[in-house]
Motif scaffolding. Structure first.
Motif, short mmCIF file in Angstrom:
data_model
loop_
_atom_site.label_atom_id
_atom_site.label_comp_id
_atom_site.label_asym_id
_atom_site.label_seq_id
_atom_site.Cartn_x
_atom_site.Cartn_y
_atom_site.Cartn_z
N PRO A 137 7.38 82.73 52.99
CA PRO A 137 7.52 82.90 54.45
C PRO A 137 8.78 82.24 54.98
CG PRO A 137 5.95 81.15 53.96
CD PRO A 137 6.35 81.73 52.63
N SER A 138 9.88 82.96 54.95
CA SER A 138 11.19 82.42 55.32
C SER A 138 11.24 81.80 56.72
CB SER A 138 12.25 83.52 55.20
OG SER A 138 13.52 83.02 55.53
N PRO A 139 10.60 82.39 57.75
CA PRO A 139 10.70 81.78 59.09
C PRO A 139 10.07 80.40 59.19
CG PRO A 139 9.95 84.06 59.22
CD PRO A 139 9.88 83.67 57.78
N CYS A 140 9.40 79.97 58.13
CA CYS A 140 8.65 78.71 58.19
C CYS A 140 9.26 77.61 57.33
CB CYS A 140 7.21 78.94 57.74
SG CYS A 140 6.36 80.15 58.76
N SER A 141 10.53 77.72 56.96
CA SER A 141 11.16 76.71 56.11
C SER A 141 11.77 75.58 56.94
CB SER A 141 12.23 77.35 55.23
OG SER A 141 13.30 77.84 56.03
N PHE A 142 11.84 74.40 56.32
CA PHE A 142 12.36 73.20 56.96
C PHE A 142 12.91 72.33 55.84
CE2 PHE A 142 11.75 68.88 58.82
CZ PHE A 142 12.34 69.06 60.06
N TYR A 143 14.19 71.91 55.95
CA TYR A 143 14.75 71.21 54.79
C TYR A 143 15.75 70.13 55.19
CZ TYR A 143 18.64 74.53 55.43
OH TYR A 143 19.67 75.28 55.95
N ASN A 144 15.99 69.23 54.24
CA ASN A 144 16.87 68.10 54.44
C ASN A 144 18.32 68.52 54.15
OD1 ASN A 144 18.39 65.58 53.19
ND2 ASN A 144 16.77 64.79 54.53
N ARG A 145 19.19 68.37 55.13
CA ARG A 145 20.56 68.87 55.03
C ARG A 145 21.35 68.20 53.92
NH1 ARG A 145 25.58 67.61 57.39
NH2 ARG A 145 24.62 65.83 58.45
N GLU A 146 21.31 66.87 53.85
CA GLU A 146 22.10 66.16 52.85
C GLU A 146 21.61 66.47 51.43
OE1 GLU A 146 24.89 64.49 53.03
OE2 GLU A 146 24.99 64.89 55.19
N TYR A 147 20.32 66.64 51.28
CA TYR A 147 19.78 66.98 49.96
C TYR A 147 20.31 68.33 49.49
CZ TYR A 147 16.35 68.29 46.39
OH TYR A 147 15.76 68.71 45.23
N ILE A 148 20.31 69.32 50.38
CA ILE A 148 20.80 70.65 50.03
C ILE A 148 22.30 70.61 49.72
CG2 ILE A 148 21.17 72.99 50.88
CD1 ILE A 148 18.29 72.31 50.04
N LYS A 149 23.06 69.81 50.47
CA LYS A 149 24.48 69.65 50.18
C LYS A 149 24.69 69.01 48.82
CE LYS A 149 27.54 68.25 53.08
NZ LYS A 149 28.28 67.46 54.10
N ALA A 150 23.87 68.00 48.51
CA ALA A 150 24.02 67.26 47.26
C ALA A 150 23.79 68.12 46.02
CB ALA A 150 23.08 66.06 47.25
N ILE A 151 22.87 69.09 46.12
CA ILE A 151 22.61 69.94 44.96
C ILE A 151 23.56 71.14 44.91
CG2 ILE A 151 20.18 69.26 44.87
CD1 ILE A 151 19.46 71.98 46.05
N GLY A 152 24.44 71.24 45.91
CA GLY A 152 25.47 72.26 45.89
C GLY A 152 24.98 73.67 46.18
N PHE A 153 23.94 73.79 46.98
CA PHE A 153 23.42 75.14 47.25
C PHE A 153 24.20 75.83 48.35
CE2 PHE A 153 20.89 77.97 49.88
CZ PHE A 153 20.61 78.96 48.94
N ARG A 154 24.47 77.15 48.15
CA ARG A 154 25.00 78.03 49.18
C ARG A 154 24.27 79.37 49.07
NH1 ARG A 154 28.01 76.05 53.15
NH2 ARG A 154 29.39 77.87 53.27
N ASN A 155 24.05 80.03 50.20
CA ASN A 155 23.50 81.38 50.16
C ASN A 155 24.48 82.30 49.44
OD1 ASN A 155 20.92 81.26 51.82
ND2 ASN A 155 22.39 80.31 53.23
#
Length: 311
Positions: free
Chosen positions: A170-188
């Motif tokens: 359920p994509s409209p229901c996601s919530f995530y930590n910005r620095e964590y996502i940056k740290a793992i190097g994720f991009r769409n």
């Protein structure tokens, strides 16, 4: 509004493209959040309607509700993947809540997520549950796409489910930590412009991200009248499916010179699909002619012959 240092700053990223019909409902749903410390980011993918004008007018009247407001515009249409990446780059909050410009957040959405993360310090990517907006009959069919048991599966089961049985998250229901996502190097994945969420879940799981599920309804997903309800697939939609297959399901098919190989195969199949659509259009046009209707009327008394031949 000043930053409340007692609560983490949350960036709500509103993703828009020709969203004029519903964007004010979406923005109002952000405004009425019970959580106070919110940064608003609107990222628009070169809308051809008055989406941005509506956003600017609404923001002028409601700016004081937010710690900060940012509008990000693209001079060209890049698709959802690029639009989501630009929204992410504009966010400065500790947490990010993304929402498309035709969906809505429930009033306690951000508060519920923050409470969950405070009680689960290891949670960096959290999902809630969804409500739905739209025709009741269509909603019932769309509900079947989403499977909350996904969150209790093993990593191997999750990847198999996403790769070979379709997207159930359920994509409209996601919530995530910005620095964590940056740290793992994720991009769409901008190689697939018009499909943002399905490749996202696969990539995040492969990077070792654990998805948490919060047992609360946090957003309302709008069910429209496009491909999700049985409409004819556009060429762009068809091409998107092919790109996903080659890059995610069957990458070994084009292991050498991957991007060039994918483009050759995809373009060949899209050309065939476009030809199919042209033929269907020509058949439809012919069926609308007087000659066709006259011939059908003349042959109608002989329709019994069809049953004889089929038997």
């Amino acid at each position: 509004m000043e930053i409340n240092h007692g609560h983490p700053l949350v960036s709500v990223a509103v993703i828009t493209y020709n969203s004029a019909e519903y964007i004010l409902e979406t923005l109002e749903s952000v405004k009425v959040q019970t959580y106070d410390n919110i940064e608003l980011v609107v990222s628009d993918d070169c809308s051809q309607d008055n989406t941005i004008e509506l956003c600017r007018q609404w923001i002028a009247e409601n700016r004081s509700r937010f710690v900060a407001v940012h509008i990000v515009q693209s001079p060209v249409n890049t698709g959802q993947s690029g639009n989501y990446n630009r929204a992410f780059d504009a966010c400065t909050g500790e947490w990010i809540k993304e929402i498309d410009g035709d969906d809505k957040l429930l009033p306690n959405c951000i508060s519920d997520f923050i409470e969950y993360t405070e009680n689960h310090p290891d949670a960096k990517f959290v999902f809630g549950k969804m409500d739905y907006i739209g025709n009741e009959k269509v909603v019932e069919s769309v509900k079947k796409w989403f499977d909350y048991s996904f969150f209790s599966m093993t990593v191997e089961e999750q990847l198999h489910r996403l790769l070979y049985e379709g997207n159930c998250v359920p994509s409209p229901c996601s919530f995530y930590n910005r620095e964590y996502i940056k740290a793992i190097g994720f991009r769409n994945d901008e190689r697939i412009p018009y499909l943002e969420d399905h490749p996202k879940w696969i990539s995040l799981i492969r990077k070792g991200v654990r998805f948490h599920l919060m047992d609360k309804v946090v957003a309302a997903y709008r069910v429209g009248n496009g491909i999700s309800t049985g409409g004819k697939r556009s060429v762009a939609f068809y091409k998107t499916g092919l790109l996903f297959d080659y890059y995610y399901r069957f990458p070994a098919w084009c292991a050498d010179d991957t991007e060039a190989a994918v483009n050759r195969m995809v373009n060949a199949q899209v050309e065939l699909y476009e030809r199919q659509l042209q033929l269907e259009g020509e058949i439809k046009r012919l069926r609308g002619t007087k000659a066709y209707r006259l011939g059908k009327t003349i042959l109608k008394p002989f329709s019994f012959l069809k049953k004889i031949v089929q038997s």
